[in-house]
Design a protein around this motif. Structure first.
Motif, short mmCIF file in Angstrom:
data_model
loop_
_atom_site.label_atom_id
_atom_site.label_comp_id
_atom_site.label_asym_id
_atom_site.label_seq_id
_atom_site.Cartn_x
_atom_site.Cartn_y
_atom_site.Cartn_z
N PHE A 1 -11.71 -0.95 -17.90
CA PHE A 1 -11.66 -0.57 -16.49
C PHE A 1 -11.77 0.94 -16.31
O PHE A 1 -12.53 1.43 -15.45
CB PHE A 1 -10.34 -1.08 -15.90
CG PHE A 1 -10.06 -0.66 -14.49
CD1 PHE A 1 -10.75 -1.22 -13.43
CD2 PHE A 1 -9.08 0.29 -14.22
CE1 PHE A 1 -10.47 -0.84 -12.12
CE2 PHE A 1 -8.79 0.68 -12.92
CZ PHE A 1 -9.49 0.11 -11.88
N GLN A 2 -11.07 1.69 -17.13
CA GLN A 2 -11.06 3.14 -17.00
C GLN A 2 -12.33 3.78 -17.55
O GLN A 2 -12.91 4.67 -16.93
CB GLN A 2 -9.82 3.70 -17.70
CG GLN A 2 -8.52 3.33 -17.01
CD GLN A 2 -7.29 3.72 -17.81
OE1 GLN A 2 -7.32 3.75 -19.04
NE2 GLN A 2 -6.20 4.02 -17.12
N LEU B 1 -14.80 1.54 -13.11
CA LEU B 1 -14.94 0.40 -12.22
C LEU B 1 -14.02 0.54 -11.02
O LEU B 1 -12.98 1.21 -11.09
CB LEU B 1 -14.61 -0.89 -12.97
CG LEU B 1 -15.43 -1.17 -14.23
CD1 LEU B 1 -14.84 -2.37 -14.98
CD2 LEU B 1 -16.90 -1.41 -13.88
N ASP B 2 -14.39 -0.10 -9.93
CA ASP B 2 -13.48 -0.20 -8.79
C ASP B 2 -12.71 -1.51 -8.82
O ASP B 2 -11.68 -1.64 -8.13
CB ASP B 2 -14.25 -0.07 -7.48
CG ASP B 2 -14.53 1.39 -7.14
OD1 ASP B 2 -13.67 2.24 -7.42
OD2 ASP B 2 -15.62 1.68 -6.62
N ALA B 3 -13.19 -2.48 -9.57
CA ALA B 3 -12.43 -3.72 -9.76
C ALA B 3 -12.85 -4.36 -11.07
O ALA B 3 -14.03 -4.36 -11.42
CB ALA B 3 -12.67 -4.70 -8.61
N GLN C 1 0.81 -1.23 0.00
CA GLN C 1 0.00 0.00 0.00
C GLN C 1 0.84 1.28 0.00
O GLN C 1 0.50 2.24 -0.70
CB GLN C 1 -0.97 0.00 1.18
CG GLN C 1 -1.97 1.14 1.12
CD GLN C 1 -3.07 1.00 2.17
OE1 GLN C 1 -3.10 0.03 2.92
NE2 GLN C 1 -3.97 1.98 2.22
N PRO C 2 1.97 1.35 0.74
CA PRO C 2 2.78 2.57 0.64
C PRO C 2 3.28 2.85 -0.77
O PRO C 2 3.39 4.01 -1.18
CB PRO C 2 3.93 2.30 1.61
CG PRO C 2 3.37 1.33 2.60
CD PRO C 2 2.46 0.45 1.80
N PHE C 3 3.60 1.80 -1.53
CA PHE C 3 4.03 1.98 -2.91
C PHE C 3 2.86 2.37 -3.81
O PHE C 3 2.97 3.27 -4.66
CB PHE C 3 4.68 0.70 -3.43
CG PHE C 3 4.82 0.65 -4.94
CD1 PHE C 3 5.83 1.36 -5.58
CD2 PHE C 3 3.93 -0.09 -5.71
CE1 PHE C 3 5.95 1.33 -6.96
CE2 PHE C 3 4.04 -0.12 -7.09
CZ PHE C 3 5.05 0.59 -7.72
N LEU C 4 1.72 1.74 -3.63
CA LEU C 4 0.57 1.95 -4.51
C LEU C 4 -0.08 3.31 -4.27
O LEU C 4 -0.60 3.93 -5.21
CB LEU C 4 -0.45 0.83 -4.31
CG LEU C 4 0.03 -0.57 -4.70
CD1 LEU C 4 -0.95 -1.62 -4.20
CD2 LEU C 4 0.22 -0.69 -6.21
N GLY C 5 -0.06 3.77 -3.03
CA GLY C 5 -0.65 5.07 -2.72
C GLY C 5 -2.11 5.15 -3.08
O GLY C 5 -2.88 4.20 -2.85
N ASP C 6 -2.52 6.26 -3.67
CA ASP C 6 -3.92 6.49 -4.03
C ASP C 6 -4.16 6.27 -5.52
O ASP C 6 -5.14 6.78 -6.08
CB ASP C 6 -4.34 7.91 -3.65
CG ASP C 6 -4.35 8.11 -2.14
OD1 ASP C 6 -4.66 7.14 -1.42
OD2 ASP C 6 -4.02 9.22 -1.69
N GLU C 7 -3.30 5.51 -6.17
CA GLU C 7 -3.45 5.28 -7.61
C GLU C 7 -4.14 3.95 -7.90
O GLU C 7 -4.00 2.98 -7.14
CB GLU C 7 -2.07 5.29 -8.28
CG GLU C 7 -1.37 6.63 -8.24
CD GLU C 7 -0.18 6.66 -9.18
OE1 GLU C 7 -0.29 6.14 -10.30
OE2 GLU C 7 0.86 7.21 -8.78
N PRO C 8 -4.88 3.88 -9.01
CA PRO C 8 -5.36 2.57 -9.46
C PRO C 8 -4.17 1.72 -9.89
O PRO C 8 -3.09 2.24 -10.20
CB PRO C 8 -6.27 2.91 -10.64
CG PRO C 8 -5.77 4.23 -11.13
CD PRO C 8 -5.24 4.97 -9.93
N PHE D 1 -7.65 -2.65 -10.00
CA PHE D 1 -8.30 -2.11 -8.82
C PHE D 1 -8.10 -0.59 -8.75
O PHE D 1 -7.07 -0.07 -9.19
CB PHE D 1 -7.69 -2.69 -7.54
CG PHE D 1 -7.91 -4.16 -7.34
CD1 PHE D 1 -9.18 -4.69 -7.23
CD2 PHE D 1 -6.82 -5.02 -7.25
CE1 PHE D 1 -9.38 -6.05 -7.02
CE2 PHE D 1 -7.00 -6.38 -7.04
CZ PHE D 1 -8.28 -6.90 -6.93
N THR D 2 -9.09 0.07 -8.15
CA THR D 2 -8.88 1.44 -7.65
C THR D 2 -8.45 1.33 -6.19
O THR D 2 -8.47 0.24 -5.59
CB THR D 2 -10.17 2.27 -7.74
OG1 THR D 2 -11.12 1.74 -6.80
CG2 THR D 2 -10.75 2.26 -9.14
N PRO D 3 -8.07 2.46 -5.56
CA PRO D 3 -7.68 2.41 -4.14
C PRO D 3 -8.78 1.93 -3.21
O PRO D 3 -8.50 1.65 -2.02
CB PRO D 3 -7.28 3.85 -3.84
CG PRO D 3 -6.89 4.44 -5.16
CD PRO D 3 -7.80 3.79 -6.15
#
Length: 357
Positions: free
Chosen positions: A122-123, A127-129, A94-101, A175-177
């Motif tokens: 997806f975009q 979608l969230d997943a 999660q620290p690497f992924l941050g708030d990005e999809p 996935f989205t965050p």
């Protein structure tokens, strides 16, 4: 958009090969399985990639794969101390992924399809997943999806005794965050892991848009020997082109699509493609049949081989029977004594020495 590739785990289904190395680095057509996933992700336009590694094999993954320059990407390595589930890997990253999809890609999976079409869906549909599915004959061995008539995901079940469908989850997700919030709300399963299927099911319960797309091309989870050999066959069938850079003497014959690397030498051999031979190999009095991959520095003498994968610097000599459906590990030595049986099949780990009698 970022990507997360999972390259941890213990690789128990490919032992003894994976006693001494990462399963994601076992080669298919002389290229580590992991690298195919990286190339698919970069081809979709995603170049910021995190790779989950384990304490046991992480340094090997890091040293062989590098910082991403060879792929046109930037790679960050993320240590997962214990293999506590796919959702736990996402939590660790999660620290690497941050708030990005992000795209999540299991590093031992191979697919025929490109990823760009799924990324566009997806975009564009917000979608969230997005999950990928493929019909399988043995759904009890996979995470399985139940869909409604419109293709919306109703339920996901991990390795069910009574599957709601034959649609298995391919090891690729978008996935989205919002997935982080879902993971924070689930508990470990009966096997003590945070399951990504439970996290996606939580998204569905909360009303988030989750969609499934079915793969049209082939998909292989290369965790077993037969799957590894089938992946090798498919890649050689679809991607191999003739390129002979090594030395072939006048008594040797090369038929069909064959690649032979720089510094390799063939003496009195017949090679019937599709076959890929790496660099600095020496082959003498051999028949190499279709769907074989021979890695760098291999020595083969008096060998009849087909539909097999031979890893770096292995040596096989004096085998006067056909070797088929075999995976021979790095630096393994295979020799023969008199009175041999008519056929043999092998899964041989790194640094082994074997004499047939």
């Amino acid at each position: 958009m970022r990507a997360l590739i999972l390259s941890g785990g213990k690789g128990t289904r490919l032992r003894p090969l994976t006693h001494t190395g990462a399963k994601q680095l076992v080669p298919v057509a002389n290229k580590p399985i992991l690298w195919y996933g990286i190339e698919r992700i970069v081809a979709a336009g995603v170049t910021d990639i995190g790779i989950i590694i384990s304490p046991e094999t992480g340094e090997e993954v890091r040293s062989k794969t590098g910082n991403g320059d060879r792929f046109g990407a930037r790679i960050t390595y993320i240590l997962q101390e214990q293999p506590l589930g796919l959702a736990h890997a996402v939590k660790t990253a999660q620290p690497f992924l941050g708030d990005e999809p992000f795209i999540m890609y299991l590093g031992d999976n191979l697919i025929e399809n490109q990823l760009q079409g799924f990324l566009t869906t997806f975009q564009s549909e917000h979608l969230d997943a997005l999950i990928l599915l493929r019909p399988v004959p043995n759904p009890t061995a996979f995470g399985v999806a139940k869909l409604d008539e419109q293709g919306r995901v109703l339920e996901l079940v991990e390795k069910p005794q009574h599957p709601p469908s034959n649609l298995a989850l391919v090891g690729i997700y978008l996935f989205t965050p919002m997935i982080h919030r879902a993971i924070a709300q689930i508990q470990p399963s009966a096997r003590g892991e945070l399951e990504i299927t439970d996290a996606i099911q939580q998204l569905i319960r909360l009303g988030h848009p989750v969609k499934a797309c079915q793969l049209e091309g082939w998909w292989l989870d290369t965790g077993k020997k037969d799957d590894l050999l089938e992946a090798n066959r498919l890649i050689l069938d679809s991607d191999l082109t003739t390129n002979i850079q090594g030395e072939i003497d006048g008594q040797s014959q090369v038929i069909g699509r064959v690649q032979i690397g720089v510094g390799s030498k063939l003496v009195n051999c017949t090679v019937r493609g599709p076959v890929k031979i790496g660099e600095n190999c020496y082959l003498e009095n051999c028949f190499i049949g279709p769907y074989s991959s021979i890695a760098d520095g291999v020595t083969l003498q008096e060998v009849d081989l087909e539909h097999s994968v031979i890893l770096d610097r292995a040596s096989i000599a004096g085998i006067h029977q056909r070797l088929v459906d075999s995976v021979i590990g790095q630096r393994a030595r295979l020799t023969a004594a008199p009175r041999r049986p008519k056929a043999s099949r092998f899964l041989i780990g790194d640094d082994c020495q074997i004499e047939l009698s």
